[in-house]
Scaffold this motif. Sequence first.
Motif, PDB file in Angstrom:
ATOM      1  N   GLU A 105       4.289  -7.046   0.905  1.00  0.00           N
ATOM      2  CA  GLU A 105       2.948  -6.821   1.004  1.00  0.00           C
ATOM      3  C   GLU A 105       2.248  -7.494  -0.093  1.00  0.00           C
ATOM      4  O   GLU A 105       2.856  -7.088  -1.724  1.00  0.00           O
ATOM      5  N   ALA A 106       0.994  -8.212  -0.124  1.00  0.00           N
ATOM      6  CA  ALA A 106       0.352  -8.187  -1.400  1.00  0.00           C
ATOM      7  C   ALA A 106      -1.336  -8.357  -1.455  1.00  0.00           C
ATOM      8  O   ALA A 106      -2.248  -8.750  -0.105  1.00  0.00           O
ATOM      9  N   GLY A 107      -1.964  -7.592  -2.048  1.00  0.00           N
ATOM     10  CA  GLY A 107      -2.909  -7.466  -2.406  1.00  0.00           C
ATOM     11  C   GLY A 107      -3.782  -8.369  -2.898  1.00  0.00           C
ATOM     12  O   GLY A 107      -3.130 -10.107  -3.323  1.00  0.00           O
TER      13      GLY A 107
ATOM     14  N   ASP B 119      -7.564  -5.865   3.337  1.00  0.00           N
ATOM     15  CA  ASP B 119      -7.928  -7.060   1.909  1.00  0.00           C
ATOM     16  C   ASP B 119      -5.722  -6.621   1.178  1.00  0.00           C
ATOM     17  O   ASP B 119      -5.970  -7.597   1.048  1.00  0.00           O
ATOM     18  N   THR B 120      -5.582  -6.544   2.075  1.00  0.00           N
ATOM     19  CA  THR B 120      -4.064  -6.530   2.394  1.00  0.00           C
ATOM     20  C   THR B 120      -2.799  -7.641   3.167  1.00  0.00           C
ATOM     21  O   THR B 120      -4.008  -7.357   3.990  1.00  0.00           O
TER      22      THR B 120
ATOM     23  N   ARG C 116      -2.883 -10.441   8.442  1.00  0.00           N
ATOM     24  CA  ARG C 116      -4.369  -9.138   7.491  1.00  0.00           C
ATOM     25  C   ARG C 116      -4.383  -8.156   7.961  1.00  0.00           C
ATOM     26  O   ARG C 116      -4.412  -8.035   9.546  1.00  0.00           O
TER      27      ARG C 116
ATOM     28  N   ARG D   1       0.260  -8.653   4.369  1.00  0.00           N
ATOM     29  CA  ARG D   1       2.017  -8.742   5.187  1.00  0.00           C
ATOM     30  C   ARG D   1       1.883  -9.941   5.249  1.00  0.00           C
ATOM     31  O   ARG D   1       2.168 -11.137   6.610  1.00  0.00           O
TER      32      ARG D   1
END
Length: 581
Positions: free
Chosen positions: A163-165, A147-148, A144, A150
């Motif tokens: 990579e995810a929001g 707020d993203t 983390r 990996r």
Amino acid sequence: MKAICLVKQVPALGSIEFDEETHSLKREGVPLELNAFDRFAVQHGALLADEVVVMTMGPPQAEEALREALALGAQRAIHLSDRVFAVADTLGTSRTLAMAIEKEGADLVLCGRKALDSETWQVPSQVAAFLGWPHVTNAAAVERSADTLRLTRQTDFGEEVYEAGLPVVVSVGLPPTQTTNGNADGPIEVWQATDLVDQVFEYDKRFGQTGSPTRVLAVRDSRPERAGISVASADEAAAKVRELLAERAPEAPSWEKPGHIAEEPGTSYDCWSFCELVDGRPRRVSLELIARSRELAGKLGGRAVALLIGHELDEPAREAALHGAEVVYLADDPALAEYHPELWTAVLRRVLVDHLPRVLLVPATGRGRDYGPRTAGELELGMTADCVGVDIAKAGRLLQQKPAYGGNIVSVIMGATTPQLATVLPRMYEPLEPQDFNAEVHRLDLGSLPEPRVKLVERNRDDSSYDLDEHDVVVGVGQDVDPELVAAIEAMDAAVAGTREACDAGLVPRTRQVGLLGRPVAPRLYVGVGVGDDLEHWGGVVKARVIVAIGDGTSGDVDVSVSGDPREILPMLLDSVAPAA
């Protein structure tokens, strides 16, 4: 960040027995435990999130699993317990869980990659479908930054980094490197259906069995008979392997299609299969499913149709035709050259909506278990996971054989929705021998593809494992095997696999872990070297045609046991495996 971790209580490993009189599983007195992969999810959540809520759907005794999850670091627990939730399939379960998640609210949903009892991989991506969130499955590491997230995802081709929001749904396959402790006496709230909706109707199609598009018709004991003999020499072992392989040779598929299964044929239907590629060529499992779809298409009175997604597909389309596809649909676009779950799901959904195939067979691979269930969830279609057999009933419905508990138990399942979807494990069928054949080829008009919400930032193919499904021989090694022997095996015409402990020790890449906590394999010959009586590992090779164990203290669920130097024994065993007919 607030995380909800979805967990399930399952029977303890090795505790399941089949009742021959009732033709059902024995459930009385069976010890229960928190699903191992769900334990990993809670451990990740406790490290990542500021608030962790654990959630399960199950009978009253599932409270024990919630207590264990609270002890791992969750602050609160929600127990979805109502008789109307009972006998739900993965789609019905996912719908209910998504409703509860929306009520509770969260930024992140964490799940284990699969349930060890029913061996389904579908709930994480189907929950994401109902929520309308992106998802990443089978994450080995989750990091983390504000707020993203990996996410390092294990695949058949190595590792992919995304990579995810937020919000996002993530399933995990490995524990974190650190752990935390919590309070097992934390609060547990019990929610019923009326906590999710204002009113529950009779035969409410939102919950339980009535909200589930698949039905279990029968449960069968499918434990294969093993020879269970011990021999004194490599010569004897090789001779016995040759004998068993001949006895258990698979039925060769035929280019001759069977006739329509209906007594009074009416409408005819095609049978579709999804053709996955590796290095621009169809994977073996893709050719297997084309052959099987040809058989099923004959029973439906239609044609075998292959669907390919990718870029520069002319040559793989020709190869699909050479192996039995009568019609080939191509979703060809530069944006599809590399796999991305959101793009492939979008294409598959469009195909299912526009063409309404009667049946679609999807490879039960790392990719197929990703885009397949997600698409089924978005369209609310029944899908059976990891099938070991598929056939057509006289009513034109797809009969699916679904394994559980490592494949020792098989459920016969039928779905009520169309298109009828199933993922099928590799090496359950044989490919057709290639023949010159000109298939009808159609290029799909894809229009504009969606912009992925989850970004692929890195791909590493050093630790690919797809060849575990391609080779006729797989050799699995235990943790005490000499690394030089592993290198020698890699030089042979065999694929290398490992036990959990061998992978923990770095002897074999993690993507090659075979077992209930790893992946299943079904080669013609499986050889375990130094594996011993490892129940979890042997559970991953149940569908191998012949199993040999080299070493002391081996499992009873093998055909041939032999002691001696693996360097001398292995070449003779490999020589005993003639090319498949």
